[in-house]
Design a protein around this motif. Structure first.
Motif, mmCIF file in Angstrom:
data_model
loop_
_atom_site.group_PDB
_atom_site.id
_atom_site.type_symbol
_atom_site.label_atom_id
_atom_site.label_comp_id
_atom_site.label_asym_id
_atom_site.label_seq_id
_atom_site.Cartn_x
_atom_site.Cartn_y
_atom_site.Cartn_z
ATOM 1 N N GLU A 1 0.847 -1.187 0.000
ATOM 2 C CA GLU A 1 0.000 0.000 0.000
ATOM 3 C C GLU A 1 0.885 1.240 0.000
ATOM 4 N N GLY A 2 0.881 1.956 -1.108
ATOM 5 C CA GLY A 2 1.743 3.123 -1.234
ATOM 6 C C GLY A 2 1.524 3.770 -2.583
ATOM 7 N N ALA A 3 2.534 4.480 -3.072
ATOM 8 C CA ALA A 3 2.373 5.242 -4.307
ATOM 9 C C ALA A 3 2.040 4.340 -5.498
ATOM 10 N N SER B 1 0.582 1.208 -5.540
ATOM 11 C CA SER B 1 -0.772 0.637 -5.492
ATOM 12 C C SER B 1 -1.814 1.726 -5.753
ATOM 13 N N THR B 2 -1.528 2.938 -5.290
ATOM 14 C CA THR B 2 -2.423 4.069 -5.540
ATOM 15 C C THR B 2 -2.549 4.308 -7.041
ATOM 16 N N ARG B 3 -1.411 4.297 -7.731
ATOM 17 C CA ARG B 3 -1.370 4.587 -9.159
ATOM 18 C C ARG B 3 -2.045 3.491 -9.983
ATOM 19 N N LEU B 4 -1.770 2.248 -9.610
ATOM 20 C CA LEU B 4 -2.266 1.135 -10.418
ATOM 21 C C LEU B 4 -3.662 0.665 -10.002
ATOM 22 N N GLY B 5 -4.169 1.213 -8.904
ATOM 23 C CA GLY B 5 -5.480 0.764 -8.452
ATOM 24 C C GLY B 5 -5.468 -0.682 -7.987
ATOM 25 N N LEU B 6 -4.307 -1.135 -7.503
ATOM 26 C CA LEU B 6 -4.233 -2.497 -6.966
ATOM 27 C C LEU B 6 -4.559 -2.438 -5.476
ATOM 28 N N LEU C 1 5.207 -1.761 -11.449
ATOM 29 C CA LEU C 1 4.543 -0.696 -12.224
ATOM 30 C C LEU C 1 3.976 -1.127 -13.574
ATOM 31 N N ASP C 2 4.555 -2.123 -14.210
ATOM 32 C CA ASP C 2 3.979 -2.595 -15.473
ATOM 33 C C ASP C 2 3.037 -3.776 -15.262
ATOM 34 N N PHE C 3 2.524 -3.932 -14.054
ATOM 35 C CA PHE C 3 1.673 -5.074 -13.718
ATOM 36 C C PHE C 3 2.420 -6.382 -13.980
ATOM 37 N N SER D 1 -3.620 -9.376 -10.017
ATOM 38 C CA SER D 1 -4.146 -9.844 -8.738
ATOM 39 C C SER D 1 -4.650 -11.281 -8.812
#
Lengths: 429, 328
Positions: free
Chosen positions: A194-196, A198-203, A270-272, A320
């Motif tokens: 949980e951080g920048a 996950s915030t960006r990727l909506g994970l 970042l690239d999933f 996920s």
């Protein structure tokens, strides 16, 4: 069979040895280091000039998937991969199918490894029956059957009374309890730190507190009971700090981190990239740096692989929905050696994190070159570059984010009980 | 993103439309301009242009949707493409087929573009990474990650009402944590250069590191609405109430529901937007939703033209052109 390993830099942290000398092996045991013993005529001489000679590596956490998940890997395939990576002892978590909650399953794991003859398996016993978190396993029987400790792995023990009793009961038999700290309510459906990122990727995020809450509650129970415990797979700086504090206060606790947590961060997601879907999740740069610092300061004393081989399909889905874990046996040594190049640890400290210290955590006779002990030896060329690719991988699982990486440090020989179980093809002897 | 942007071909033309993040302002502006020219098409008696004649477009929806799927279908038909609608949640995947197998089967039927909605963040990226070279992927919403076409139609609506972006202050109100729409809007607004983006919600509905997206976070609706030019309300999903994120609908509406008295704090010419479907009396009062400053239905109307623009742009990449000419 008598073997002389000649001219290498022998590093044996348990005995404080780091010197260029010969190592002599006879009848499966270490004879001595240094001068040639009287009347020793080797059947084979291994030329170890420009190489490091150290105890065979001891991996605190490697899933071999057998019994139960042979489509992912088998004891035969993974012990063979271990031999190629200089690892002679693997501690297998209890989450096989059936679970290692009976002497029979513990014995089965060891017997299968012995039959393959490539590496030794030390089973981790289940803390509770079926890992269900309710009823204690027969820990005395598990210990008799060769388990080095007991653990509920990632499965929750919701009831602190059960955990308290488990710690006390294990301590009765001088068994270490291994804890994989994770509050599963706080993990929720999370799959990334949980951080920048996950915030960006909506994970869905996994907060650091999922680890620190579990560490804190276990530390309180350890303090209450005085039982010995080991924390597996610390991923956050804060948890490492809490364990360091507890050690300072005299609590009998140790901890490890896995090699990929010491190199990758949540930015690698970042690239999933599903190969970076691991549990605990890759955390922030700050956490990674903190883990390195606590490794250096001695709160974290061992590096493990957390080897989790998977079939290809397990990683072929949206992030996920993929299985967690990395096939990591073959990168354990080179990723650890990278810490030397990056100025985190000395070479002998890295070797200690991979040999004598994990062996001590498991309470087993391994991880040393002490005369008279069984001759598990790893010989590697610390300057050799190689590329991790599908051809070079021996594990049945090729799931790793390090495919294509240039690795430095290559195992040339592995000896298990004085027998050469791996010899690098094309290596000059 | 540090690696090659998989949304673009190597000449920098749009190939997939997965997320707003990483796309240049010129490209977004071009989409808006193109959409502007398509609005006249949708107002004609013969509402068709032959741009995608002979192409096959598949709407592959793994989640329920009415509005988005319908406007994608309309957009494709107005571009003269053939359209297949696959409701995948009741289709092959429930029989155990993997996402990739579904994709490859449809590719084998020579489809040219997939419009995908999926409950997992990153699903559209995953499919784009494994799609054949001639195939384009349009993300119609993946988990909580992105809903870039919705964000573009919102930008279109804002531009029609407000003109230039650089002077605007935009507030996004509600469940930003779980909202793919909000994430895409934030990227679009910052790429188009708005003056300020605000996020207004209780702490339980704000992502952990929201500030890193370049927004100002407010936990008080009145404070956050002060002097804003655009108010974007997000739908509150009922499951948030079950998951301990909120105590009740009632308290949420009291604190974060948009009512006329709270709206009075925004600029007098402020517009109200909502990606729909709206929950009257939960996040928005009917008087506001149906009021003169609401542009909610215009957003829906703009959906078709904006999606036509994006689909036609994405079918101009290199792989599409060569595959279209050479029957395989």
């Amino acid at each position: 069979m008598k073997i002389r390993i000649s001219g290498g830099r022998v590093i044996d942290p348990a005995n404080g040895v780091d010197a260029r000398q010969d190592l002599f092996i006879a009848d499966g045991r270490i004879v001595q280091c240094g001068e040639t013993p009287d009347g020793f005529t080797p059947d084979e001489i291994i030329d170890a000039r420009e190489r490091v000679v150290c105890p065979g590596l001891v991996d605190l956490r490697a899933h071999c998937r057998e019994p139960g998940q042979e489509s992912k890997a088998t004891i035969a395939s993974e012990t063979r991969a271990a031999a190629g990576a200089g690892i002679t002892t693997l501690c297998n978590p209890p989450d096989t199918d059936p679970v290692v909650d009976s002497a029979a399953v513990a014995a089965l794991l060891q017997r299968r490894a012995e039959r393959g003859g490539m590496a030794r398996i030390v089973p981790m016993g289940a803390l509770t029956l079926g890992l269900a978190g309710a009823q204690l396993s027969e820990m005395s029987a598990l210990k008799e059957a060769g388990c080095a400790g007991v653990s509920n792995d990632i499965y929750p023990v919701e009831n602190n009374l059960v955990m308290r009793r488990a710690l006390e009961y294990a301590a009765t038999f001088d068994l270490t309890v291994f804890i994989r700290p994770q509050d599963h309510h706080l993990v929720n459906k999370g799959c990334a730190h949980e951080g920048a990122v996950s915030t960006r990727l909506g994970l869905p995020g996994i907060p650091t507190a999922a680890e620190t809450v579990a560490v804190a509650s276990h530390l309180a129970l350890i303090e209450q009971t005085g039982a010995r415990a080991h924390f597996n797979l610390i991923s956050s700086e804060r948890a490492a700090q809490m364990i360091a504090r507890a050690q300072h206060d005299g609590l009998p606790v140790t901890a490890d981190a896995c090699a990929h947590q010491l190199h990758l961060t949540d930015k690698d997601v970042l690239d999933f990239d599903s190969q970076c879907h691991v549990s605990p999740p890759l955390r922030s740069q700050r956490d990674r740096d903190g883990l390195r610092r606590w490794l250096n300061h001695g709160a974290i004393t061992a590096i493990c692989s957390d080897h989790q081989p998977h079939e290809r399909d397990a990683k072929l889905a949206p992030f996920s929905a993929t299985a967690t874990g990395i096939s990591a046996l073959e990168t354990l040594l080179p990723l650890s050696l990278k810490l030397v190049d990056e100025g985190v640890l000395s070479l002998s400290a890295v070797i200690a994190c991979l040999t004598s210290r994990p062996a001590r955590i498991l309470g087993i006779e391994a991880g040393t070159l002490t005369p008279g002990t069984q001759a598990d030896v790893c010989v590697f060329d610390p300057g050799a570059w190689w590329t991790l690719d599908h051809q070079s991988m021996r594990s049945q699982g090729h799931n790793t984010p390090f495919l294509g990486w240039e690795m430095k440090g290559r195992v040339t020989h592995t000896l298990l009980k004085g027998r050469i179980v791996h010899r690098l093809a094309g290596g000059e002897d | 993103m540090n690696k090659h942007n998989i949304q673009l071909d190597h000449k920098g033309r749009l190939r997939h439309f997965l997320t707003i993040e990483g796309l240049k302002r010129e490209l977004l502006t071009d989409i808006l301009d193109t959409a502007e020219s398509f609005t006249s098409v949708t107002e004609r008696t013969v509402k068709k242009v032959p741009l995608l004649r002979g192409k096959t477009i598949v709407n592959l929806f793994f989640e329920a949707s009415t509005r988005t799927r319908t406007t994608f279908e309309l957009a494709a038909k107005r571009l003269s493409a053939d359209v297949l609608n696959i409701n995948a949640s009741i289709s092959a995947t429930t029989k155990g087929e993997t996402l990739l197998d579904t994709l490859h089967n449809l590719e084998a039927m020579h489809c040219d573009m997939f419009v995908i909605r999926h409950p997992n963040s990153g699903a559209a990226h995953f499919i784009a990474q494994h799609a054949a070279p001639h195939v384009s992927i349009i993300n119609a919403g993946d988990g909580s990650h992105a809903h870039p076409t919705q964000a573009m139609l919102d930008m279109f609506t804002i531009r029609r009402h407000k003109g230039a972006f650089h002077k605007l202050c935009v507030a996004i109100v509600g469940d930003v944590l779980h909202s793919r729409v909000a994430r895409s809007q934030i990227h679009a607004l910052s790429t188009l250069g708005v003056r300020e983006i605000r996020v207004i919600a209780p702490r339980t509905l704000v992502p952990a590191a929201a500030e890193t997206l370049g927004v100002h976070v407010y936990h008080d609706l009145r404070e956050g609405l002060r002097d804003v030019d655009v108010v974007i309300m997000l739908r509150l999903q009922y499951e948030r109430m079950r998951g301990a994120s909120l105590p009740s609908e009632h308290e949420y509406y009291q604190l974060f529901g948009l009512t006329e008295d709270k709206l009075a704090l925004a600029r007098p010419d402020a517009i109200i937007m909502h990606p729909g479907p709206i929950n009257r009396g939960v996040e928005i009062d009917s008087a506001v939703a149906d009021g003169p400053r609401s542009v909610i239905l215009q957003q829906v109307a703009h959906g078709t033209a904006v999606r036509m623009a994006i689909m036609s742009r994405a079918m101009q990449h290199e792989g599409a052109a060569s595959a279209g000419e050479a029957p395989s």
